[in-house]
Enzyme design. Structure first.
Site, PDB file in Angstrom:
ATOM      1  N   GLU A  97      37.557   8.071 -60.946  1.00 60.88           N
ATOM      2  CA  GLU A  97      38.155   9.379 -61.221  1.00 60.88           C
ATOM      3  C   GLU A  97      39.423   9.562 -59.959  1.00 60.88           C
ATOM      4  O   GLU A  97      39.143   9.102 -58.776  1.00 60.88           O
ATOM      5  CB  GLU A  97      37.447  10.801 -60.947  1.00 60.88           C
ATOM      6  CG  GLU A  97      36.567  11.120 -62.123  1.00 60.88           C
ATOM      7  CD  GLU A  97      35.709  12.083 -61.860  1.00 60.88           C
ATOM      8  OE1 GLU A  97      36.187  13.212 -61.336  1.00 60.88           O
ATOM      9  OE2 GLU A  97      34.471  12.072 -62.569  1.00 60.88           O
ATOM     10  N   GLU A 140      28.596  11.073 -59.751  1.00 64.60           N
ATOM     11  CA  GLU A 140      28.712  12.014 -58.516  1.00 64.60           C
ATOM     12  C   GLU A 140      27.122  12.615 -58.264  1.00 64.60           C
ATOM     13  O   GLU A 140      27.096  13.869 -58.213  1.00 64.60           O
ATOM     14  CB  GLU A 140      29.695  13.126 -58.699  1.00 64.60           C
ATOM     15  CG  GLU A 140      30.931  12.510 -58.651  1.00 64.60           C
ATOM     16  CD  GLU A 140      32.191  13.414 -58.472  1.00 64.60           C
ATOM     17  OE1 GLU A 140      31.919  14.587 -58.113  1.00 64.60           O
ATOM     18  OE2 GLU A 140      33.323  12.976 -58.304  1.00 64.60           O
TER      19      GLU A 140
HETATM   20  C1  GCO Z   1      34.098  15.685 -60.166  1.00 64.99           C
HETATM   21  C2  GCO Z   1      33.761  15.650 -61.633  1.00 64.99           C
HETATM   22  C3  GCO Z   1      34.840  15.869 -62.512  1.00 64.99           C
HETATM   23  C4  GCO Z   1      35.644  17.212 -61.914  1.00 64.99           C
HETATM   24  C5  GCO Z   1      37.035  16.644 -61.282  1.00 64.99           C
HETATM   25  C6  GCO Z   1      37.659  17.803 -61.026  1.00 64.99           C
HETATM   26  O1  GCO Z   1      34.409  14.875 -59.682  1.00 64.99           O
HETATM   27  O2  GCO Z   1      33.713  16.853 -59.483  1.00 64.99           O
HETATM   28  O3  GCO Z   1      33.384  14.171 -61.798  1.00 64.99           O
HETATM   29  O4  GCO Z   1      33.927  16.608 -63.622  1.00 64.99           O
HETATM   30  O5  GCO Z   1      36.120  18.124 -63.187  1.00 64.99           O
HETATM   31  O6  GCO Z   1      36.372  15.808 -60.214  1.00 64.99           O
HETATM   32  O7  GCO Z   1      37.012  18.581 -59.787  1.00 64.99           O
END
Ligand code: GCO
Length: 452
Positions: A358, A163
């Site tokens: 994710e 990200e």
């Molecule tokens: C993101 C990060 C994670 C977060 C998850 C929840 O995508 O922001 O990769 O570390 O904790 O997404 O916000």
């Protein structure tokens, strides 16, 4: 159709969110270690000093993954734990920790997937300009070389950056994340360009120093879009909106194509080159060649999306959400369609095998009077989203899904106020407890999604 027979069902975490041991055994400081110390930055004054104490409890966490049947574990390496200054001398205790974690995973038949950078920028590098300093490309390359030399005899799956939209956009545009700076727009484009070059350099070093054939990927996120209906014009409108530049320059990082076209197509999108022309750094052909170092897979973190239709003026327009639209505890909208249309649109454009690196949701999870953690919202959320993903799996080369997260953890500026895990963590006792959703996910894995 459905998920391929070798589809990977996993779970994801990141170093600072779970490890703790922030001063232990030679670890250097990174920008989050510093950022959490300043009052007002983190909900409740929380910090990652102990987090889930994964540094000491990783064997227990691996055994829980095994109980759930998790096939793959996506975790990040804390750059400052293995290179305390970010470059130069290696902290062998840090190497030993990740070595032991990898060995424990493999012993339990769980495939390790390493993320090189999940926002843990060494503070010594930050002091030298961080992502503004073009030297970071070589520093990140040397870090990638160390990881390849030490772990690629056993680990074959790597993601370079998690990200960049967040670590540049939230870290330096809005200032909501570490280091909490509201930088000039011009600087954020310089940082983004250096981050993409660093990605490319890491790909080169993983290839050069890898002990075997490696699968290398990249894990951005985005503001996903899905069509209001399945009429051709609405689908086209959603596709256009997804890859277009953000209409608000102060939120420019929340688009897909600026961050992924260079990596996968070898060029920045024309629309952005025009729109952002006043803020752009010097961009050379050599830079673009480095950024586009071939990768094997593409990752995307998808939680939700915007509903788009074609307007009467022939332009995409966002459909306003109705009152009472479903949302998670962290007030993110529940939009399962994003996990069909997102993979579909991304695969159409980039033609690269895809992982959902994710996806998940936060619930107000508590230990109920019967001593269990019932999280029906999460199992309902996952049933809806994974049903959509299953549809996509029948149409594109979809390699795997990593649930965010394995366990409740430090949710950045929200501290421990949000619980995203399949496993409940009592932060006072560090006791772990599988939530109902962990048992549900176990059935999904066992049936390879046949129960969806
Ligand atoms: C993101 C990060 C994670 C977060 C998850 C929840 O995508 O922001 O990769 O570390 O904790 O997404 O916000």
């Amino acid at each position: 159709m459905g998920f391929s027979e070798n589809f990977v069902w996993g779970a994801a975490t990141s170093a600072y969110q779970i490890e703790g041991a922030v001063k232990e055994e030679g670890k250097g400081e990174h920008i989050w270690d510093v950022y959490v110390k300043e009052p007002g930055h983190i909900y409740g004054g929380h910090n990652g000093n102990s987090a889930c104490d994964h540094y000491h409890r990783f064997r227990e966490d691996v055994s829980i993954m095994k109980e759930i049947g998790i096939m793959a574990y996506r975790f990040s390496i804390d750059w400052s734990r293995v290179l305390p200054e970010g470059f130069g001398s290696v902290n062998e205790s840090g190497i030993v920790f990740y070595d032991s974690l990898i060995n424990e995973l493999l012993k339990n038949g769980i495939e390790p997937y390493i993320t090189l950078h999940h926002w843990e920028l060494p503070y010594e590098i930050y002091k030298r300009g961080g992502w503004m300093n073009p030297q970071i490309v070589e520093w990140f390359g040397e870090y990638a070389r160390l990881i390849a030399e030490r772990f690629s005899d056993r680990v074959t799956h790597f993601f370079t950056l998690n990200e960049p939209q967040c670590f540049v956009g939230l870290g330096y545009l809005t200032g909501d994340h570490a280091p909490g700076i509201k930088a000039p727009l011009r600087d954020t484009f310089e940082m983004a360009h250096n981050a993409l070059k660093a990605h490319g350099r890491a790909v080169q070093m993983l290839r050069q120093y890898g002990k075997q054939r490696l699968t290398v990927g990249y894990a951005p996120t985005c503001g996903m879009c899905y069509p209001e209906t399945e009429k051709a014009e609405d689908i086209e409108a959603a596709r256009q909106a997804l890859f277009a530049m953000n209409q608000d320059d102060r939120n420019w990082t929340w688009n897909v194509s600026w961050w992924s076209d260079p990596v996968l197509l070898g060029n920045y999108p024309e629309e952005g080159l025009k729109r952002y022309e006043p803020y752009l750094p010097r961009i050379t052909d050599e830079d673009m060649k480095l950024i586009a170092e071939p990768i094997d897979v593409y990752g995307q973190n998808i939680y939700n999306g915007r509903c788009i239709r074609m307007g009467r003026d022939g332009m995409p327009e966002e459909v306003k959400r109705c009152e009472g639209f479903p949302k998670t505890a962290v007030s993110w909208p529940v939009t399962p369609e994003a996990l069909y249309w997102g993979p579909k649109f991304l695969y159409e454009r980039y033609r690269k095998p895809l992982y959902i690196t994710e996806n998940g949701m936060s619930c107000h999870d508590v230990v109920s009077i019967d001593g269990k953690v019932h999280d029906p919202n999460r199992t309902d959320f996952l049933a809806r989203y994974l049903k959509e993903l299953k549809r996509a799996a029948g149409e594109i080369d979809l390699r795997g899904y990593f649930h965010w997260s394995l366990m409740d953890n430090f949710e950045w500026e929200k501290g421990y106020s949000e619980r995203f895990g399949l496993v409940y963590v009592d932060y006072q006792t560090q006791k772990r407890m599988k939530k109902d959703s962990a048992y549900w996910y176990q059935d999904v894995i066992r049936s390879n999604g046949a129960n969806l």
